[in-house]
Scaffold this motif. Structure first.
Motif, PDB file in Angstrom:
ATOM      1  N   VAL A 188       0.822  -1.207   0.000  1.00  0.00           N
ATOM      2  CA  VAL A 188       0.000   0.000   0.000  1.00  0.00           C
ATOM      3  C   VAL A 188       0.859   1.262   0.000  1.00  0.00           C
ATOM      4  N   LYS A 189       1.875   1.308   0.842  1.00  0.00           N
ATOM      5  CA  LYS A 189       2.689   2.513   0.977  1.00  0.00           C
ATOM      6  C   LYS A 189       3.909   2.522   0.068  1.00  0.00           C
ATOM      7  N   GLY A 190       4.204   1.375  -0.571  1.00  0.00           N
ATOM      8  CA  GLY A 190       5.253   1.368  -1.582  1.00  0.00           C
ATOM      9  C   GLY A 190       6.664   1.172  -1.091  1.00  0.00           C
ATOM     10  N   TYR A 191       6.859   0.770   0.149  1.00  0.00           N
ATOM     11  CA  TYR A 191       8.197   0.466   0.627  1.00  0.00           C
ATOM     12  C   TYR A 191       8.678  -0.812  -0.067  1.00  0.00           C
ATOM     13  N   ARG A 192       9.982  -0.897  -0.290  1.00  0.00           N
ATOM     14  CA  ARG A 192      10.537  -2.081  -0.919  1.00  0.00           C
ATOM     15  C   ARG A 192      11.904  -2.410  -0.313  1.00  0.00           C
ATOM     16  N   PRO A 193      12.212  -3.713  -0.144  1.00  0.00           N
ATOM     17  CA  PRO A 193      13.542  -4.107   0.342  1.00  0.00           C
ATOM     18  C   PRO A 193      14.550  -4.101  -0.796  1.00  0.00           C
ATOM     19  N   THR A 194      15.807  -3.961  -0.450  1.00  0.00           N
ATOM     20  CA  THR A 194      16.903  -4.075  -1.412  1.00  0.00           C
ATOM     21  C   THR A 194      17.842  -5.175  -0.932  1.00  0.00           C
ATOM     22  N   LEU A 195      18.856  -5.455  -1.721  1.00  0.00           N
ATOM     23  CA  LEU A 195      19.856  -6.432  -1.286  1.00  0.00           C
ATOM     24  C   LEU A 195      20.540  -5.970  -0.009  1.00  0.00           C
ATOM     25  N   ARG A 196      20.713  -4.672   0.136  1.00  0.00           N
ATOM     26  CA  ARG A 196      21.299  -4.152   1.372  1.00  0.00           C
ATOM     27  C   ARG A 196      20.404  -4.429   2.575  1.00  0.00           C
ATOM     28  N   SER A 197      19.097  -4.509   2.323  1.00  0.00           N
ATOM     29  CA  SER A 197      18.162  -4.819   3.407  1.00  0.00           C
ATOM     30  C   SER A 197      18.452  -6.196   3.999  1.00  0.00           C
ATOM     31  N   VAL A 198      18.820  -7.146   3.135  1.00  0.00           N
ATOM     32  CA  VAL A 198      19.168  -8.491   3.601  1.00  0.00           C
ATOM     33  C   VAL A 198      20.360  -8.415   4.542  1.00  0.00           C
ATOM     34  N   GLY A 199      21.369  -7.633   4.159  1.00  0.00           N
ATOM     35  CA  GLY A 199      22.542  -7.469   5.016  1.00  0.00           C
ATOM     36  C   GLY A 199      22.198  -6.790   6.329  1.00  0.00           C
ATOM     37  N   LYS A 200      21.307  -5.809   6.276  1.00  0.00           N
ATOM     38  CA  LYS A 200      20.928  -5.068   7.486  1.00  0.00           C
ATOM     39  C   LYS A 200      20.223  -5.967   8.502  1.00  0.00           C
ATOM     40  N   VAL A 201      19.292  -6.793   8.018  1.00  0.00           N
ATOM     41  CA  VAL A 201      18.565  -7.655   8.955  1.00  0.00           C
ATOM     42  C   VAL A 201      19.473  -8.747   9.487  1.00  0.00           C
ATOM     43  N   PHE A 202      20.422  -9.212   8.665  1.00  0.00           N
ATOM     44  CA  PHE A 202      21.355 -10.241   9.112  1.00  0.00           C
ATOM     45  C   PHE A 202      22.253  -9.694  10.219  1.00  0.00           C
ATOM     46  N   VAL A 203      22.742  -8.467  10.037  1.00  0.00           N
ATOM     47  CA  VAL A 203      23.565  -7.824  11.063  1.00  0.00           C
ATOM     48  C   VAL A 203      22.730  -7.549  12.312  1.00  0.00           C
ATOM     49  N   PHE A 204      21.526  -7.044  12.134  1.00  0.00           N
ATOM     50  CA  PHE A 204      20.639  -6.733  13.252  1.00  0.00           C
ATOM     51  C   PHE A 204      20.408  -7.954  14.130  1.00  0.00           C
ATOM     52  N   LEU A 205      20.062  -9.079  13.510  1.00  0.00           N
ATOM     53  CA  LEU A 205      19.766 -10.286  14.279  1.00  0.00           C
ATOM     54  C   LEU A 205      21.009 -10.860  14.934  1.00  0.00           C
ATOM     55  N   ASN A 206      22.166 -10.705  14.294  1.00  0.00           N
ATOM     56  CA  ASN A 206      23.388 -11.228  14.885  1.00  0.00           C
ATOM     57  C   ASN A 206      23.948 -10.315  15.974  1.00  0.00           C
ATOM     58  N   VAL A 207      23.447  -9.097  16.057  1.00  0.00           N
ATOM     59  CA  VAL A 207      23.748  -8.236  17.209  1.00  0.00           C
ATOM     60  C   VAL A 207      22.842  -8.628  18.374  1.00  0.00           C
TER      61      VAL A 207
END
Length: 246
Positions: A154-173
């Motif tokens: 609805v709001k048009g947000y979209r993930p990028t390949l960098r998003s994958v890296g961000k969530v991986f780092v976030f969870l490993n912190v």
């Protein structure tokens, strides 16, 4: 259905794929289809008051749940601290609804679709309908997913390949912090100490602690799948039209 007696009241014990479970899953699928097929129409509506209302309702459910735990003498540091993956996703959902921050969306999209979805299919739940625990569990988990999809469709947000890296780092912190808490309170948050006693995906990922490494690999693989299906299509090089909220 089996019942358990608590404080002289009768509560049905939740059973996976029971009628109540199927009804909730059907409602979830119906709402998801409506969100997708009417996404363009929904985009024309003024959603800000509703976004704030949902955020407050999630906070209300979280607070009510902990009040019930305390009032029932069930609150325990070993299993009641809100640091499970879905609890973290719940707070990310509230923050995203209130702020619209892109990085919060990136974290939530992956944790909700990979974590809350699995929780809906194989709930770790004791009480069936109409117990407060039943409503708390399904309302919060469904809203995590719907909010992530709402911001996408609805709001048009979209993930990028960098998003994958961000969530991986976030969870490993977050991971080592949760491990320390587990040691201090003899807990099993995020199932990092042992597998859940009910059937789950972890049953297929090897023994402890190796299934944690398997989860890391699976997380990366599934995050790439989520990115592939929800990425911006036909607009290469463009991160997102509302990148100013990153």
């Amino acid at each position: 259905m089996t019942k358990v007696t608590i404080y002289n009241d009768q509560y049905r014990i939740f059973e996976m794929f029971s009628i109540s479970h199927f009804i909730v899953l059907l409602l979830f699928l119906f709402g998801t289809f409506v969100l997708f097929f009417y996404r363009h129409n929904l985009n024309q509506l003024k959603w800000r008051p509703i976004e704030i209302g949902i955020a407050l309702s999630l906070l209300f459910f979280e607070l009510t749940f902990h009040v019930w735990l305390l009032a029932s003498s069930y609150w325990n540091a070993s299993d009641s601290i809100p640091i499970e993956l879905c609890s973290i996703s719940l707070f990310l959902t509230i923050i995203l609804l209130l702020t619209g921050k892109k990085i919060v969306y990136e974290w939530l999209l992956f944790t909700a679709l990979l974590g809350a979805t699995q929780a809906l299919i194989t709930p770790v739940l004791v009480y069936d309908f109409p117990h407060i625990r039943f409503f708390y569990f399904f309302y919060t988990h469904i809203m995590m997913i719907w909010v992530a999809l709402y911001f996408t469709w609805v709001k048009g947000y979209r993930p990028t390949l960098r998003s994958v890296g961000k969530v991986f780092v976030f969870l490993n912190v977050v991971l080592p912090i949760v491990m320390v808490v587990n040691k201090l309170v003899d807990g099993n948050y995020m199932f990092l100490s042992h597998k859940p006693r009910t059937p789950s995906l972890l049953d297929y990922l090897g023994p402890h602690p190796w299934y944690i490494l398997s989860l890391e690999g699976l997380l990366l693989l599934l995050s790439l799948v989520v990115w592939f299906f929800f990425r911006e299509k036909g607009n290469k090089g463009n991160d997102h039209k509302i990148h100013d909220k990153s």
